[in-house]
Design a protein around this motif. Structure first.
Motif, PDB file in Angstrom:
ATOM      1  N   GLY A  92      99.959 -45.070  35.390  1.00 14.91           N
ATOM      2  CA  GLY A  92     101.294 -45.153  35.961  1.00 14.91           C
ATOM      3  C   GLY A  92     101.349 -44.879  37.452  1.00 14.91           C
ATOM      4  O   GLY A  92     102.398 -45.015  38.080  1.00 14.91           O
ATOM      5  N   MET A  93     100.226 -44.475  38.040  1.00 21.84           N
ATOM      6  CA  MET A  93     100.182 -44.217  39.474  1.00 21.84           C
ATOM      7  C   MET A  93     100.120 -45.544  40.232  1.00 21.84           C
ATOM      8  O   MET A  93      99.675 -46.557  39.690  1.00 21.84           O
ATOM      9  N   PRO A  94     100.580 -45.559  41.489  1.00 22.26           N
ATOM     10  CA  PRO A  94     100.554 -46.796  42.269  1.00 22.26           C
ATOM     11  C   PRO A  94      99.133 -47.367  42.398  1.00 22.26           C
ATOM     12  O   PRO A  94      98.174 -46.628  42.613  1.00 22.26           O
ATOM     13  N   GLU A 108      96.054 -42.498  51.969  1.00 29.35           N
ATOM     14  CA  GLU A 108      97.443 -42.025  52.029  1.00 29.35           C
ATOM     15  C   GLU A 108      97.825 -41.205  50.795  1.00 29.35           C
ATOM     16  O   GLU A 108      98.617 -40.275  50.898  1.00 29.35           O
ATOM     17  N   ALA A 109      97.265 -41.524  49.637  1.00 32.62           N
ATOM     18  CA  ALA A 109      97.517 -40.705  48.448  1.00 32.62           C
ATOM     19  C   ALA A 109      96.941 -39.306  48.655  1.00 32.62           C
ATOM     20  O   ALA A 109      97.576 -38.299  48.306  1.00 32.62           O
ATOM     21  N   ARG A 137     103.787 -31.150  46.877  1.00 39.17           N
ATOM     22  CA  ARG A 137     103.497 -30.708  45.521  1.00 39.17           C
ATOM     23  C   ARG A 137     103.607 -31.935  44.618  1.00 39.17           C
ATOM     24  O   ARG A 137     104.694 -32.476  44.439  1.00 39.17           O
ATOM     25  N   VAL A 138     102.486 -32.394  44.095  1.00 40.29           N
ATOM     26  CA  VAL A 138     102.481 -33.561  43.219  1.00 40.29           C
ATOM     27  C   VAL A 138     102.163 -33.054  41.822  1.00 40.29           C
ATOM     28  O   VAL A 138     101.030 -32.694  41.525  1.00 40.29           O
ATOM     29  N   ALA A 149     107.518 -43.288  49.081  1.00 37.92           N
ATOM     30  CA  ALA A 149     106.913 -42.714  50.294  1.00 37.92           C
ATOM     31  C   ALA A 149     105.454 -43.142  50.413  1.00 37.92           C
ATOM     32  O   ALA A 149     104.985 -43.457  51.517  1.00 37.92           O
ATOM     33  N   LEU A 150     104.735 -43.171  49.303  1.00 41.70           N
ATOM     34  CA  LEU A 150     103.331 -43.582  49.343  1.00 41.70           C
ATOM     35  C   LEU A 150     103.211 -45.039  49.780  1.00 41.70           C
ATOM     36  O   LEU A 150     102.353 -45.376  50.606  1.00 41.70           O
TER      37      LEU A 150
END
Length: 189
Positions: A88-90, A118-119, A127-128, A139-140
């Motif tokens: 599910g991450m970009p 950038e990640a 805080r991720v 934002a990413l």
């Protein structure tokens, strides 16, 4: 009746939502789930005049609880989000979709390199948690686009003309700051 816990909460799916009030009599609690069905969790007494209900959130979305006595009522809301898996991450494809036709001028390796960098930069200042919210995702994407644009301008200086002169680009994108603001780590010391 007075709320003892916050009337607004952000929870992960599987999290426990505690609803606590101070009241003169035992209240009833009705939780409305995102699909509009309702449940009635048990209410317990935790201290004289203090009552608590607990609800385990099992689905993502907005949950609303109404706590009521014969004379008063308070509404509580919780927004639940499922944990974001690696899938599910970009991804590079997501970045290319975000950039639309601008992605065609970049090799997949360049897109992946910018996304990875950038990640990592985002994780170092924000805080991720297990839940990767939409604002961090946006934002990413903006960070990656800016990274790629800055590769064309290694000194971050745009050449102007005789009237305006050269312009130096700002160090940070205001939209990235806005999206990441709620997630920024506090620097102490």
């Amino acid at each position: 009746m007075q709320a003892h816990t916050s009337t607004a909460a952000l929870l992960p799916v599987g999290g426990r939502w505690l609803i606590e009030v101070d009241a003169t009599e035992m209240p009833t609690v009705v939780v409305t789930l995102p699909d509009s069905t309702t449940i009635t969790p048990a209410v317990t007494t935790t201290a004289t005049g203090r009552y608590q209900a607990a609800h385990t959130v099992t689905v993502a979305g907005r949950h609303v609880a109404q706590v009521a006595t014969a004379d008063d009522a308070i509404d509580f809301a919780a927004y639940a989000t499922a944990a974001t898996t690696a899938g599910g991450m970009p991804t590079v494809d997501d970045v290319a979709d975000y950039m639309r036709e601008g992605a065609a001028s970049w090799e997949t390796e360049d897109l992946q390199d910018a996304l990875d960098a950038e990640a990592a930069a985002q994780r170092s200042v924000c805080r991720v948690s297990a839940i990767y919210p939409a604002d961090l995702r946006q934002a990413l994407f903006r960070r990656v686009v800016r990274n790629l644009a800055m590769r064309q301008l290694p000194l971050a200086v745009l050449q102007g003309d005789a009237e305006t002169g050269s312009a130096t680009l700002p160090g940070r994108d205001p939209e990235v700051r806005r999206f990441e603001a709620p997630h920024r780590r506090m620097v102490v010391g």
